[in-house]
Structure formats: structure tokens, C-alpha cells
Design a protein around this motif. Structure first.
Motif, short mmCIF file in Angstrom:
data_model
loop_
_atom_site.label_atom_id
_atom_site.label_comp_id
_atom_site.label_asym_id
_atom_site.label_seq_id
_atom_site.Cartn_x
_atom_site.Cartn_y
_atom_site.Cartn_z
N ILE A 1 -6.04 -5.58 -5.01
CA ILE A 1 -4.93 -6.44 -4.64
C ILE A 1 -5.07 -7.78 -5.33
O ILE A 1 -6.17 -8.32 -5.43
CB ILE A 1 -4.90 -6.67 -3.11
CG1 ILE A 1 -4.57 -5.37 -2.36
CG2 ILE A 1 -3.90 -7.75 -2.72
CD1 ILE A 1 -4.68 -5.50 -0.85
N ARG B 1 0.82 -1.22 0.00
CA ARG B 1 0.00 0.00 0.00
C ARG B 1 0.85 1.26 0.00
O ARG B 1 0.57 2.21 -0.74
CB ARG B 1 -0.92 0.01 1.23
CG ARG B 1 -1.92 1.17 1.23
CD ARG B 1 -2.60 1.30 2.59
NE ARG B 1 -1.64 1.68 3.63
CZ ARG B 1 -1.92 1.69 4.93
NH1 ARG B 1 -3.11 1.31 5.36
NH2 ARG B 1 -1.00 2.05 5.80
N ASN C 1 -0.10 -4.66 -5.57
CA ASN C 1 -1.03 -3.53 -5.65
C ASN C 1 -1.21 -3.23 -7.13
O ASN C 1 -0.31 -2.71 -7.78
CB ASN C 1 -0.43 -2.33 -4.90
CG ASN C 1 -1.29 -1.08 -5.00
OD1 ASN C 1 -2.15 -0.97 -5.87
ND2 ASN C 1 -1.03 -0.13 -4.12
#
Length: 358
Positions: A152, A74, A278
């Protein structure tokens, strides 16, 4: 349109990755025992995946390590590798359940295709990739660089191929910066809407294609969405405008940059590895592979697409693909043609369990 991406670590190069490998996390023996115990104590052959809840699996000392890896994808490089899942201690079915269990602690799983499947075995099922309905995960083909259709993607490795099947990752932020420096005229074109085919897996309320720019920005962050195969397939669908010569040049240039040795990082996932990406700042691909003759040894990984509770706001242009762009929402996936009441009830319950909004 120049995006100022505030997460500079997402703009990595191969050199910086090799110099600082803090994106690799290793589980110790205790963590492996905790995961093995969690799966074996919770496993019930009469339950479907949708019947399990996060509280059924105590991940023990493994969870803090997984949580740090999630922060890395993240706020850091945008991808991480977790090594040491207890592959040798679990059957293939138990290993799949372990993948699902970890996902239940991360977010809400998203469907991945026409059958509205949530946990996809990545193995060669004879699919022809570069067709109007081909999917790469069920083929043995080399795959173009692409993003998956969720915040994700989590990939766990159970068996490796006899040869080939190398995994490659790129920072889409770095690729954009290179293109902006070398061909700003073409970089600008990547902010236009391109059309992506749904590969004949659209839900009843969806068109067979949707618009999405390759790059867009929101709140100072740069986002990417790319899949050459789907853009190519969409060109064969009635109602999709043809790409201009300049647009084709922009896409070709991007793909060339992604293959540069300084941009493309390659690795082989090992049995017991988990790769977490990500999708908004990372692109991935795979080389062609040759499989084993023994069915028990054939290449097998398990893939989860997830919407996490700490997701950021997406560009408004992502709404046709993700159905929602607000932060912390259950979004993304390929809803497919079997998104029935059982699946909808699972999503509502899981969202409630993990503190998310549908």
C-alpha cells in the motif's frame, strides 16, 4: 498466460470511475475534530516517530471511514481518495504526524530509500529523476507510470504546487486486458523477468538490481510491478542482460496503453486529501510542476509505504523485491543502508501491536 482476476472491480476504466465515485470518501466535521484532537493530545516533541504506538492515537469517528476506504483498495477499485483531513487546523509537523498515526492503524510502515526513511516528504529537493540514482518523489519532474515497492502507498496532501503536479492513476488489470486483446504476443513477454535497478540504495545484503516480471499471477489474481526508470537504469548495470527488441516493444506498448484517455484517470489532490493505492493492481504517475517562491507554500505531501495484516499472497517471483510473499507478512519497502536496531525494534513492536508476522 491469461490471468483470471477474480476482483473485477479492479479492472476499471475512466468511464466506470466517473459513473460510480464510491471510491471517494469524505470526512465530516466531527471526524476532523477527532483527528485534530488525536494528534495534539499525543504529540510529544521529545519523541521520534518510532516511539509512537497505535494506541497513542484515538482516531475516533474518522477510523470507520478510513477502514471502508481500505476495503475499497483491497477488494474494489484498488485505490481510494479520502477528503477532509484537518489540514487547516494543523501545522506541517502535526500533519506529518497525523499521516504517521493513520499508518500505525493500517499496518507496518516500510522504509523508502537509502536512508531507510519511513515517512517521506514529497517535495522538490532538486533530484534529477531519470538517472541511475534518481527518485521521483524528491524532484519536480513528470513521472512515468509506476508501482511503489510496498503493498500500500498512502499519500497525504499538505500544500499544492503553483501549477502542475496532476496525479494520474491506471488499473494495471485493465491495461493488461487491453494489451492481451490487441497484442497477445507482447502481453506474453511481460511475464518474463525484467531487471530493476535499486538506484544505488541497496542494503548490504542486496545486489544493485533484482529480477521481477511486469505481470504475474497467484491464486487467480493478477499482479503488476512496473517502473520504467528503474528498468532503464538497470540496463547500465554490469550483469544485467540487455532487453530484446521484442521486450522493448512490449514495454513501449504498455506505456502507450497506460496513457490512453479511456485508461488513465487524472485528478488534482487538494490540501487535506489522502490518496491510498493498492500497488498490485494500480499504477500511478504525476505531471511536472512549478512551485511557489514562498517556502511556506511549496508543494508538500507525505508518503507512507505500508504492509497491512490482511495482505494476500504474492507471486513467488515477487520475493527478490519484497523479501517475503506470504500473506499477512511484513514485507516490501526499500530496506536501505540505515536499517539499524532502532528501526528493526520499531518494526517488531509495530508488527506485534497490529497482529502481524515479520
Amino acid at each position: 498466460m491469461k490471468a483470471n482476476h477474480t476482483n473485477q472491480r479492479a479492472a476499471w476504466t475512466v468511464e466506470t470511475l466517473r459513473a460510480d465515485q464510491t471510491w471517494i470518501y469524505v470526512l465530516d466535521d466531527r471526524a476532523r475534530r477527532d483527528l485534530t484532537g488525536a494528534v495534539r493530545s499525543a504529540h510529544d516533541p521529545d519523541k521520534s516517530l518510532f516511539d509512537y504506538r497505535p494506541g497513542d492515537f484515538d482516531l475516533g469517528s474518522a477510523w470507520p471511514v478510513i477502514a471502508v476506504a481500505l476495503r475499497e483498495i483491497r477488494d474494489g477499485t484498488g485505490f481510494a481518495v479520502l477528503r477532509g483531513l484537518p489540514r487547516n487546523d494543523l501545522t506541517e509537523l502535526e500533519f506529518a504526524l497525523l499521516t504517521w498515526a493513520i499508518g500505525l492503524h493500517i499496518g507496518v510502515a516500510r522504509p523508502q530509500g537509502g536512508a531507510s526513511q519511513y515517512l517521506a516528504p514529497v517535495r522538490n529537493a532538486g533530484t534529477v529523476y531519470r538517472t541511475g540514482k534518481g527518485r521521483g518523489y524528491s524532484s519536480d519532474s513528470d513521472l512515468d507510470f509506476h508501482t511503489d515497492s510496498a503493498d500500500i502507498v498512502l499519500l497525504t496532501c499538505y500544500n499544492v504546487a503553483k501549477s502542475g503536479g496532476m496525479s494520474m492513476v491506471c488499473s494495471s488489470v485493465t491495461a493488461y486486458q487491453v494489451m492481451l486483446a490487441e497484442r497477445p504476443d507482447l502481453a506474453e513477454l511481460l511475464h518474463l523477468p525484467y531487471h530493476f535497478s535499486r538506484q544505488q540504495e541497496q542494503a548490504p545484503d542486496e545486489a544493485p538490481f533484482y529480477p521481477n516480471p511486469i505481470y504475474d499471477q497467484r491464486d487467480g489474481l493478477l499482479f503488476s510491478k512496473w517502473n520504467r526508470n528503474r528498468v532503464r537504469s538497470a540496463q547500465q548495470i554490469e550483469g544485467v542482460p540487455p532487453l530484446s527488441v521484442s521486450q522493448q516493444a512490449a514495454l513501449d506498448t504498455l506505456d502507450t496503453i497506460l496513457r490512453r484517455p479511456s485508461v488513465m484517470y487524472d485528478m488534482y489532490l487538494r490540501p487535506g486529501d489522502m490518496q491510498i493505492l493498492n500497488n498490485h493492481v494500480t499504477l500511478h504517475a504525476r505531471t511536472e510542476f512549478e512551485d511557489h517562491d514562498d517556502p511556506a507554500l511549496k508543494r508538500c505531501l507525505f508518503r507512507l509505504w505500508l504492509a497491512p495484516p490482511d495482505s494476500v499472497a504474492l507471486p513467488e517471483s515477487w520475493r527478490p523485491a519484497y523479501r517475503a510473499v506470504e500473506p499477512g507478512k511484513v514485507r516490501g519497502g526499500i530496506i536501505g543502508q540505515a536499517h539499524d536496531q532502532t528501526r528493526q525494534a520499531f518494526e517488531m513492536r509495530q508488527a506485534s501491536d497490529i497482529g502481524m508476522r515479520l
